[in-house]
Design a protein around this motif. Structure first.
Motif, PDB file in Angstrom:
ATOM      1  N   SER A  42      -2.763  19.150  47.487  1.00 53.74           N
ATOM      2  CA  SER A  42      -2.884  17.865  47.376  1.00 53.74           C
ATOM      3  C   SER A  42      -2.154  17.017  48.533  1.00 53.74           C
ATOM      4  N   THR A  43      -0.904  17.670  48.820  1.00 55.14           N
ATOM      5  CA  THR A  43       0.045  17.306  49.882  1.00 55.14           C
ATOM      6  C   THR A  43      -0.561  17.371  51.161  1.00 55.14           C
ATOM      7  N   ALA A  44      -0.909  18.454  51.432  1.00 51.25           N
ATOM      8  CA  ALA A  44      -1.771  18.868  52.694  1.00 51.25           C
ATOM      9  C   ALA A  44      -2.969  18.361  52.879  1.00 51.25           C
ATOM     10  N   ALA A  45      -3.769  17.950  51.983  1.00 51.38           N
ATOM     11  CA  ALA A  45      -4.957  17.112  52.088  1.00 51.38           C
ATOM     12  C   ALA A  45      -4.856  15.529  52.192  1.00 51.38           C
ATOM     13  N   ASP A  46      -3.445  15.294  51.606  1.00 50.23           N
ATOM     14  CA  ASP A  46      -3.273  13.901  51.511  1.00 50.23           C
ATOM     15  C   ASP A  46      -4.280  13.012  50.385  1.00 50.23           C
ATOM     16  N   MET A  47      -4.239  13.640  49.609  1.00 51.40           N
ATOM     17  CA  MET A  47      -5.131  13.273  48.317  1.00 51.40           C
ATOM     18  C   MET A  47      -4.555  13.313  47.035  1.00 51.40           C
ATOM     19  N   SER A  48      -4.831  12.572  45.897  1.00 51.81           N
ATOM     20  CA  SER A  48      -4.352  12.735  44.639  1.00 51.81           C
ATOM     21  C   SER A  48      -4.416  13.948  44.201  1.00 51.81           C
ATOM     22  N   GLN A  49      -3.785  14.456  43.011  1.00 47.31           N
ATOM     23  CA  GLN A  49      -3.914  15.822  42.467  1.00 47.31           C
ATOM     24  C   GLN A  49      -5.190  15.949  41.657  1.00 47.31           C
ATOM     25  N   SER A  50      -5.520  14.598  41.164  1.00 48.26           N
ATOM     26  CA  SER A  50      -6.720  14.721  40.212  1.00 48.26           C
ATOM     27  C   SER A  50      -7.981  14.859  41.213  1.00 48.26           C
ATOM     28  N   LEU A  51      -8.134  14.222  42.400  1.00 53.33           N
ATOM     29  CA  LEU A  51      -9.090  14.328  43.433  1.00 53.33           C
ATOM     30  C   LEU A  51      -8.903  15.741  43.996  1.00 53.33           C
ATOM     31  N   THR A  52      -7.963  16.422  44.250  1.00 59.99           N
ATOM     32  CA  THR A  52      -7.653  17.830  44.458  1.00 59.99           C
ATOM     33  C   THR A  52      -8.401  18.583  43.591  1.00 59.99           C
ATOM     34  N   SER A  53      -7.870  18.428  42.429  1.00 53.41           N
ATOM     35  CA  SER A  53      -8.388  19.251  41.340  1.00 53.41           C
ATOM     36  C   SER A  53     -10.071  19.204  41.194  1.00 53.41           C
ATOM     37  N   HIS A  54     -10.609  18.275  41.385  1.00 53.53           N
ATOM     38  CA  HIS A  54     -12.051  18.082  41.349  1.00 53.53           C
ATOM     39  C   HIS A  54     -12.603  18.712  42.650  1.00 53.53           C
ATOM     40  N   HIS A  55     -11.978  18.515  43.744  1.00 54.80           N
ATOM     41  CA  HIS A  55     -12.675  19.276  44.873  1.00 54.80           C
ATOM     42  C   HIS A  55     -12.395  21.002  44.728  1.00 54.80           C
ATOM     43  N   LEU A  56     -11.288  21.220  44.225  1.00 55.13           N
ATOM     44  CA  LEU A  56     -11.247  22.624  43.709  1.00 55.13           C
ATOM     45  C   LEU A  56     -12.027  23.238  43.086  1.00 55.13           C
ATOM     46  N   ARG A  57     -12.534  22.514  41.978  1.00 50.26           N
ATOM     47  CA  ARG A  57     -13.687  22.942  40.921  1.00 50.26           C
ATOM     48  C   ARG A  57     -14.934  23.354  41.612  1.00 50.26           C
ATOM     49  N   SER A  58     -15.102  22.527  42.564  1.00 50.87           N
ATOM     50  CA  SER A  58     -16.272  22.495  43.431  1.00 50.87           C
ATOM     51  C   SER A  58     -16.397  23.843  44.290  1.00 50.87           C
ATOM     52  N   LEU A  59     -15.226  23.960  45.035  1.00 53.71           N
ATOM     53  CA  LEU A  59     -14.918  25.018  45.914  1.00 53.71           C
ATOM     54  C   LEU A  59     -14.616  26.325  45.132  1.00 53.71           C
ATOM     55  N   ARG A  60     -14.332  26.324  44.068  1.00 58.19           N
ATOM     56  CA  ARG A  60     -14.365  27.574  43.173  1.00 58.19           C
ATOM     57  C   ARG A  60     -15.742  28.044  42.602  1.00 58.19           C
ATOM     58  N   LYS A  61     -16.630  26.807  42.176  1.00 59.58           N
ATOM     59  CA  LYS A  61     -18.041  27.189  41.844  1.00 59.58           C
ATOM     60  C   LYS A  61     -18.960  27.818  43.007  1.00 59.58           C
ATOM     61  N   ALA A  62     -18.523  27.479  44.270  1.00 60.33           N
ATOM     62  CA  ALA A  62     -19.511  27.776  45.311  1.00 60.33           C
ATOM     63  C   ALA A  62     -18.859  29.198  45.929  1.00 60.33           C
ATOM     64  N   ARG A  63     -17.687  29.670  45.200  1.00 58.04           N
ATOM     65  CA  ARG A  63     -17.135  30.794  45.805  1.00 58.04           C
ATOM     66  C   ARG A  63     -16.434  31.014  47.051  1.00 58.04           C
ATOM     67  N   ILE A  64     -15.994  29.531  47.611  1.00 54.05           N
ATOM     68  CA  ILE A  64     -15.288  29.336  48.753  1.00 54.05           C
ATOM     69  C   ILE A  64     -13.710  29.725  48.562  1.00 54.05           C
ATOM     70  N   LEU A  65     -13.338  29.230  47.369  1.00 49.11           N
ATOM     71  CA  LEU A  65     -11.939  29.437  46.798  1.00 49.11           C
ATOM     72  C   LEU A  65     -11.824  30.126  45.557  1.00 49.11           C
ATOM     73  N   LYS A  66     -10.742  31.042  45.378  1.00 48.46           N
ATOM     74  CA  LYS A  66     -10.599  31.376  44.029  1.00 48.46           C
ATOM     75  C   LYS A  66      -9.306  31.308  43.583  1.00 48.46           C
TER      76      LYS A  66
END
Length: 102
Positions: A42-66
């Motif tokens: 969240s610090t690296a992307a300059d966004m809140s932790q809740s928004l970061t978590s939201h994006h991470l869910r999408s990235l995990r679902k698409a198998r971009i991140l694990k």
């Protein structure tokens, strides 16, 4: 190059759509070298932790991140080498000088 089937084409479009967002792209780029927790991402992307978590869910679902659990923290990294390779190719592409086709 083989043509993707309709399902693969849809999955590819989703990947590009997700990576087309600068914030999500920052999240992925931030954890290429080593797994990182949400707070660092969240610090690296300059966004809140809740928004970061939201994006991470999408990235995990698409198998971009694990995510991998380490104690109480979840550490995020690219799902596989294809993601790193794709981003490296994109960096190379945008780093090339523009060519005139005239």
């Amino acid at each position: 190059m083989t043509s993707p089937d309709p399902k693969q084409l849809s999955q590819m479009a989703t990947l590009f759509k997700l990576l087309g967002d600068e914030g999500r792209l920052k999240l992925v780029m931030a954890c290429l070298d080593e797994p990182k927790p949400v707070c660092c991402l969240s610090t690296a992307a300059d966004m809140s932790q809740s928004l970061t978590s939201h994006h991470l869910r999408s990235l995990r679902k698409a198998r971009i991140l694990k995510g991998t659990r380490s104690g109480k923290q979840m550490l995020y990294q690219p799902d596989d080498h294809h993601i790193r390779d794709l981003l490296q190719r994109m960096i190379e592409h945008v780093s090339e000088p523009e060519q005139c086709d005239d």
